[in-house]
Write a protein that holds these residues in place. Sequence first.
Motif, PDB file in Angstrom:
ATOM      1  N   LEU A  21      35.216  30.995  49.264  1.00 34.38           N
ATOM      2  CA  LEU A  21      33.873  31.158  48.705  1.00 34.38           C
ATOM      3  C   LEU A  21      33.325  32.546  49.036  1.00 34.38           C
ATOM      4  CD1 LEU A  21      32.301  27.667  49.549  1.00 34.38           C
ATOM      5  CD2 LEU A  21      33.068  28.495  47.307  1.00 34.38           C
ATOM      6  N   ALA A  22      33.538  33.004  50.258  1.00 35.17           N
ATOM      7  CA  ALA A  22      33.048  34.329  50.658  1.00 35.17           C
ATOM      8  C   ALA A  22      33.712  35.425  49.855  1.00 35.17           C
ATOM      9  CB  ALA A  22      33.298  34.543  52.150  1.00 35.17           C
ATOM     10  N   ALA A  23      34.959  35.211  49.475  1.00 29.65           N
ATOM     11  CA  ALA A  23      35.694  36.223  48.725  1.00 29.65           C
ATOM     12  C   ALA A  23      35.349  36.213  47.251  1.00 29.65           C
ATOM     13  CB  ALA A  23      37.192  36.012  48.899  1.00 29.65           C
ATOM     14  N   GLU A  24      35.119  35.037  46.685  1.00 32.22           N
ATOM     15  CA  GLU A  24      35.041  34.939  45.234  1.00 32.22           C
ATOM     16  C   GLU A  24      33.677  34.530  44.675  1.00 32.22           C
ATOM     17  OE1 GLU A  24      37.611  35.754  43.109  1.00 32.22           O
ATOM     18  OE2 GLU A  24      38.484  36.524  44.965  1.00 32.22           O
ATOM     19  N   ASP A  25      32.926  33.731  45.402  1.00 32.10           N
ATOM     20  CA  ASP A  25      31.688  33.209  44.809  1.00 32.10           C
ATOM     21  C   ASP A  25      30.832  32.591  45.921  1.00 32.10           C
ATOM     22  OD1 ASP A  25      29.728  32.257  43.167  1.00 32.10           O
ATOM     23  OD2 ASP A  25      31.044  31.037  41.895  1.00 32.10           O
ATOM     24  N   LYS A  43      38.099  47.541  37.290  1.00 33.86           N
ATOM     25  CA  LYS A  43      37.886  46.278  36.603  1.00 33.86           C
ATOM     26  C   LYS A  43      37.461  45.210  37.598  1.00 33.86           C
ATOM     27  CE  LYS A  43      41.057  46.948  32.729  1.00 33.86           C
ATOM     28  NZ  LYS A  43      42.205  46.389  31.985  1.00 33.86           N
ATOM     29  N   GLN A  44      36.392  44.559  37.280  1.00 36.70           N
ATOM     30  CA  GLN A  44      35.892  43.506  38.143  1.00 36.70           C
ATOM     31  C   GLN A  44      35.597  42.276  37.311  1.00 36.70           C
ATOM     32  OE1 GLN A  44      32.674  44.696  40.664  1.00 36.70           O
ATOM     33  NE2 GLN A  44      33.610  46.635  41.256  1.00 36.70           N
ATOM     34  N   SER A  45      35.730  41.148  37.955  1.00 38.87           N
ATOM     35  CA  SER A  45      35.450  39.902  37.260  1.00 38.87           C
ATOM     36  C   SER A  45      34.033  39.457  37.536  1.00 38.87           C
ATOM     37  CB  SER A  45      36.426  38.811  37.715  1.00 38.87           C
ATOM     38  OG  SER A  45      36.060  37.561  37.160  1.00 38.87           O
ATOM     39  N   ALA A  58      42.427  34.300  51.285  1.00 40.37           N
ATOM     40  CA  ALA A  58      41.334  34.453  50.321  1.00 40.37           C
ATOM     41  C   ALA A  58      41.325  35.849  49.729  1.00 40.37           C
ATOM     42  CB  ALA A  58      40.001  34.152  50.989  1.00 40.37           C
ATOM     43  N   ALA A  59      41.673  36.837  50.546  1.00 38.12           N
ATOM     44  CA  ALA A  59      41.715  38.218  50.057  1.00 38.12           C
ATOM     45  C   ALA A  59      42.793  38.390  49.010  1.00 38.12           C
ATOM     46  CB  ALA A  59      41.946  39.177  51.223  1.00 38.12           C
ATOM     47  N   LEU A  60      43.880  37.629  49.109  1.00 36.11           N
ATOM     48  CA  LEU A  60      45.000  37.767  48.184  1.00 36.11           C
ATOM     49  C   LEU A  60      44.627  37.398  46.755  1.00 36.11           C
ATOM     50  CD1 LEU A  60      47.857  36.213  50.360  1.00 36.11           C
ATOM     51  CD2 LEU A  60      47.717  38.590  49.604  1.00 36.11           C
ATOM     52  N   VAL A  61      43.671  36.489  46.594  1.00 39.06           N
ATOM     53  CA  VAL A  61      43.321  36.035  45.254  1.00 39.06           C
ATOM     54  C   VAL A  61      42.879  37.205  44.382  1.00 39.06           C
ATOM     55  CG1 VAL A  61      41.799  34.519  43.924  1.00 39.06           C
ATOM     56  CG2 VAL A  61      42.704  33.754  46.121  1.00 39.06           C
ATOM     57  N   ASN A  62      42.255  38.200  44.989  1.00 38.55           N
ATOM     58  CA  ASN A  62      41.760  39.353  44.247  1.00 38.55           C
ATOM     59  C   ASN A  62      42.892  40.226  43.727  1.00 38.55           C
ATOM     60  OD1 ASN A  62      40.478  42.447  44.531  1.00 38.55           O
ATOM     61  ND2 ASN A  62      39.130  40.918  43.573  1.00 38.55           N
ATOM     62  N   ALA A  63      43.945  40.383  44.509  1.00 36.99           N
ATOM     63  CA  ALA A  63      45.081  41.212  44.105  1.00 36.99           C
ATOM     64  C   ALA A  63      46.319  40.721  44.846  1.00 36.99           C
ATOM     65  CB  ALA A  63      44.813  42.681  44.416  1.00 36.99           C
TER      66      ALA A  63
END
Length: 804
Positions: free
Chosen positions: A123-127, A154-156, A239-244
């Motif tokens: 949640l802290a990483a994505e939303d 590029k950001q989501s 959680a950090a991996l989800v971004n890249a």
Amino acid sequence: MSDEPQPQQPAQGWAPREPQAAEAPGPGAGDGKPKRPKRTGWRRLIPTWRMVLGTFVIGVLLLIGLFYLGYSLVKIPPANALAMKQANVYLYADGSQIARDGDVNRENVSLAQVSKAAQHAVLAAEDRDFYSESAIDPKAMVRAAWNTATGKGKQSGSTITQQYVKNYYLGQEQTVTRKVKEFFISIKLDREKSKDTILQGYLNTSYFGRNAYGIQAAAQAYYGKDATGLDAAHAAYLAALVNAPSEYDVVAHPENKAAAVARWNYVLDGMVKKGWLTESTRAGLKFPMPKQQTASTGMSGQRGYIVNAVKDYLTTNKIVTADELDSGGYRITTTLQKSKQDAFVKAVNDKVMSKLDKKNNKVDKYVRAGGASVDPKTGKLVAMYGGIDYVKQYTNGATREDFQVGSTFKPFVFTSAVQNHSETQNAETITPNTYYDGTNKRPVQGWSGSYAPANEDDRSYGDITVRTATDKSVNAVYAQMAVDVGSAKVKQTAIDLGIPSDTPELTPTPSIALGVSRASVLDMAEAYATLANHGERATYTMIDSITKDGKDVVDLPKAQTSQAVSREAADTTTSILQSVVDNGTATAAQAADRPAAGKTGTAEEDTAALFAGYTPDLATVVSVMGQDPVTAAHKPLYGAMGLDRVNGGGPPAEIWAQYTRDALKGKPATDFDLQLQAGAEETAPPATTQPPQQPGTGGQDNGGTTGSPTPTTGGTTDGGTTGGQSPSTGGTTDGTTTGGTTNGGTTGDGGTTTTGGTTNGGTTDGGTTTGTTDGGTTDGGTTTGTDTGGTTVGPGGPQTTRKH
């Protein structure tokens, strides 16, 4: 002149005005307002406020209409195939992983199976406002678009709900249509599903790199642990991996470690900001380096053998169908114990595989091995050896049913004799001390056909007890015993103990005693486990538990026990099998350093050698087999591993001993608690004091030709190398000759060898043998080409005569 006025004449050039209609009043006429001047020039291009207002209202109405149209038209679709695809996970009894199958490495888990730290990190990483915000975040979408347009990368702008919809229901394609669908499905989903359900789905569908889909697969791929065991530091990295996913794998891309650590810190800071992590705890965290990425092991080593055996067990017992397994999502905890499994593999490597020289010895290329180990008290399979490597040798040596079991079947004959209170031909109860005639190629009595099996290396033993015949694995004795008991009863006893009724070549003929049937090593281990458990058969299983999608429990057959044979029958069999280890063909098994019982065996033409044995705590069967790697034909193992002959008392018993010692390390050794058949504990008197017996009752066959073989003084039994002796054609050594062969006399264990001569005539009490020789004629049928390893043809059908 008249006084009336005269009309004036218009001046020259002037014309009278025609009457005009009254003009309509212009704008503002009569109301005091001035007339609005018309806009000219560039002012005409600017819309009036009426136009702006009207356009806005129409636009809003149109958007509302389109929204409701889209909301009503776009339905929540079924999940896409990729999102549904999962791996099946196979585990040892302690929960450590054996293997995963399937193309997609995903294992769905419930939210309760994901640590709170992992939930908060994602949640802290994505939303961070996931639980308080709506399904879509317009501000985030605008911000992401602006950052992308201004070159900030590029950001989501998608919420977790939108990302979940993309992962689970749609796909990764970047199209307007997909974005529109994502928008409406997200809104609908947010209204129909709880936030916890959506978060759970998101955690199970996100890609984390290393071919890991979902938080559970990622936790295993990067740290070798389950998602429920993730702490804040490890969870923040995942959680950090989800971004890249690819870029932030610091093992695969060490050059990107700084960026990965920065992202890790960003996640942890977010957790602190939201109150999910204290400042003090945060300060003490260190970046957790993930483990090295291992190459995809797939089904290599023992994994493939185990996975396929488990699948066969589940489908055969109708616990799970093949189609259900293919759909994935099963977490299968087996009964296999990792320490015992490792010990089994090491024992085979130490005693067999490390001794092969495939470059210089052709026979070494034929060597295969199989093994199975069962807990007698529970019926659970605790270890299984399928082969050197599943990707190199696909056939499972533990479950294959194409090699004969040889003399490892003989104990079932004796068990059946005790179970059925069987008697010899002259009505003497069969016990360990009953005497039988062990003359080589002695025709069995009481059988409608003709059957005269050869003993190991054509040795004759004269009158010997059942115990000694078991020690030396004498075929002539056990073939006769099978007839005395009744071969159909022997077959039923074997089935009761655990041998499947559909086992190939499990036929009710005298040859059943010599192990012509082709039961698997695993089936034999189950049967021997029943003997070890005093005749009480525990329900065999290799599965402890199964779950589906992390929650649904699959029902397994209830564990049951039944008394397959009487305790007296099982325990008396154990007593004579203890003698085999102490004095007979399996002395190598003594290296287990604990009380043991067992039996050696060799398949026809020495294509396989087996040892089946047990302690009070563990029943294990080992087989070393010969098979051509190209044609798959069975091959003799003469010369394998530098040995003249591979016998059951050699490498198989050595494997058994090392494995049993290591598998039971730390467990106190216990003696067998036996309740024996009446008279079984008595010591049999010397054979010379016995009165003459009818054939098949233990009497000396006075008319048989013994052939005067020379005693083997340097050879070994089914338990080792035959001291430089050349292998006999089609035969195996299944017993050390401790005494010798008496021509026309009787030799007890350790007796004196009398050389030369033949016996008196060819007549016995109660039967006539006419010149019984290799290839000769026997009483009751014609022996066609009977020699070492030959086949006797008679009314009973073809019968193999060389099984030890």
